[in-house]
Write an enzyme that holds these catalytic residues in place. Sequence first.
Site, PDB file in Angstrom:
ATOM      1  N   LYS A  52      12.657   9.198   7.982  1.00 32.00           N
ATOM      2  CA  LYS A  52      12.670   9.303   9.451  1.00 32.00           C
ATOM      3  C   LYS A  52      13.490  10.510   9.909  1.00 32.00           C
ATOM      4  O   LYS A  52      13.054  11.291  10.756  1.00 32.00           O
ATOM      5  CB  LYS A  52      13.239   8.013  10.063  1.00 32.00           C
ATOM      6  CG  LYS A  52      12.288   6.822   9.945  1.00 32.00           C
ATOM      7  CD  LYS A  52      12.952   5.491  10.311  1.00 32.00           C
ATOM      8  CE  LYS A  52      11.982   4.332  10.069  1.00 32.00           C
ATOM      9  NZ  LYS A  52      12.610   3.017  10.294  1.00 32.00           N
ATOM     10  N   GLN A  96      18.257   0.326  11.415  1.00 36.37           N
ATOM     11  CA  GLN A  96      17.278   0.018  10.360  1.00 36.37           C
ATOM     12  C   GLN A  96      17.342  -1.473  10.011  1.00 36.37           C
ATOM     13  O   GLN A  96      18.420  -2.013   9.758  1.00 36.37           O
ATOM     14  CB  GLN A  96      17.568   0.875   9.123  1.00 36.37           C
ATOM     15  CG  GLN A  96      16.588   0.686   7.985  1.00 36.37           C
ATOM     16  CD  GLN A  96      15.165   1.143   8.335  1.00 36.37           C
ATOM     17  OE1 GLN A  96      14.975   2.135   9.032  1.00 36.37           O
ATOM     18  NE2 GLN A  96      14.177   0.405   7.865  1.00 36.37           N
ATOM     19  N   ASP A 119      12.623   2.300  18.973  1.00 40.64           N
ATOM     20  CA  ASP A 119      11.812   1.347  18.201  1.00 40.64           C
ATOM     21  C   ASP A 119      11.069   0.381  19.130  1.00 40.64           C
ATOM     22  O   ASP A 119      10.143  -0.306  18.698  1.00 40.64           O
ATOM     23  CB  ASP A 119      12.709   0.532  17.253  1.00 40.64           C
ATOM     24  CG  ASP A 119      12.563   0.962  15.796  1.00 40.64           C
ATOM     25  OD1 ASP A 119      11.615   1.710  15.480  1.00 40.64           O
ATOM     26  OD2 ASP A 119      13.407   0.552  14.980  1.00 40.64           O
TER      27      ASP A 119
END
Lengths: 299, 299
Positions: A52, A96, A119
């Site tokens: 990422k 994460q 997200d």
Amino acid sequence: MARIIDGTEISRVMREQMAQEVAALKAAGITPGLSVVLVGNNPASQAYVSSKTKACEALGMRGQTLNLPENVSTQELFAVIDRLNADSSVHGILVQLPLPAHLPYKAVLEHIHPDKDVDGFHPLNAGLAFVGDPRAFVPCTPAGIMEMIRRENIPTRGKHAVIVGRSLIVSKPLASLLMAPGPDATVTLTHRHTQDLASFTRQADILIVAVGKQNLITADMVKPGVVVIDVGQNRVPDDSSPRGYRMVGDVDYAAVSEKAEAITPVPGGVGPMTITMLLANTLQAARQMQARGTSGNPR
Amino acid sequence: MARIIDGTEISRVMREQMAQEVAALKAAGITPGLSVVLVGNNPASQAYVSSKTKACEALGMRGQTLNLPENVSTQELFAVIDRLNADSSVHGILVQLPLPAHLPYKAVLEHIHPDKDVDGFHPLNAGLAFVGDPRAFVPCTPAGIMEMIRRENIPTRGKHAVIVGRSLIVSKPLASLLMAPGPDATVTLTHRHTQDLASFTRQADILIVAVGKQNLITADMVKPGVVVIDVGQNRVPDDSSPRGYRMVGDVDYAAVSEKAEAITPVPGGVGPMTITMLLANTLQAARQMQARGTSGNPR
């Protein structure tokens, strides 16, 4: 044989366009930045996080990883997130998952400022996406699927989209997006309790499968001309691969390809789109913060 | 002939149960209170607001109406909402819709503190409901439909629920609730762009219609044994009625009743449940505020 929907190529084109937007923002004094919080040393999580932040840097964005020890306390983690929330050079924040079991992951996700929640896991963003508000950050996988559908000119209006699986981060948001004004699809959502799954999948003009079960969808379960989006990511032992495994989706690719009009492969289909949409969401966050002239004040 | 799902009777039973809960809260020093903000003099809105506050009072709750002039400014309206947000004796706040065109209704609804948003229209509550969080206030009509289905012991697991209409305050939240773990229905959502609507409605084990179009669903569009929930509220001229009209739903009630296993009438079906769930949400707000020991501090 089905046309292959090439997520790698769509991603390449999108990232090229985004690199230009990043350059323009940088010329205006803003370097879009993503901060990823990684707790512990899980190798798979480390690899995801690294891909990422590298993708960010490849676009000219800032990609930062904050690695916290496995035994970090909730309070310490909250303090790190508070600092990122307040930092005007940070546009996107991502924690994460999965987190170690002692951390309350829901409360952690709700601690991220909604304006930086790239997200799209904060319930405020889930709600904004649900009502079709353009401020929403849509979770990356369903956002990526919608982008593939648009860029491949796959008609959705009045088409029957059948979704297999009901996860909160893929299937449910995707159902909401597909049925909304604009895409205008008729949507059926199926799951483990659905009786006679094949009777539904055979109706699909667009079939999206997001379960995580190899060969769940066989050729007899689809109608000719269907468009298939395979979100599954399953490891299959493969001695010929240096890693000892290969990835397959939820769909019997070889057989279904012979009936489908178009299909996403695994790997190289939905997978690359997910990180691409993370970059797109970070860019959106930077643009929205620029427009507000804020560093993410409560809205 | 179909069994009639009697929303008035279900409401009566629920309100009786809630009156006992209200009495218990009052004994603990808390009188659950709903404040309704009404802008202008629309007679229909006045009637709705009056029925809501009266229903509160009938349960022993406090029902307050704040009537603001038609030309109230956004700032003045925000100030009223701010005051209610901060008032620990107010547990539920509802702004009666529609608002005059000069007021930004989305921003107004987002100004209500999510902990007091008993209509469930704040995007945070939409998101909490979407992810199945028990803190969510679910909009009253879909919540009422779920309550009817539960109390009538209508099986939902693995059943095919077909929803006609895609409104943000009825159909979409209802789809989300029916497909969630627990109810576990397979859900299809149809709307104006759906091709061959009858081919979907004929598959329904449970058919929910929320469009606002008289006789949209005829007997040939349902299968024998279906359970029909009719959310439609349509006025039909009727000289024999003192009001000059009567209410009908979206379903051809007489003909569909002969094929259905169970059906909600209009009036007396979903309608009474909507106000009942507003009372239930206000009670939930009071309980949650009691548990937190707050008057609705930001969460």
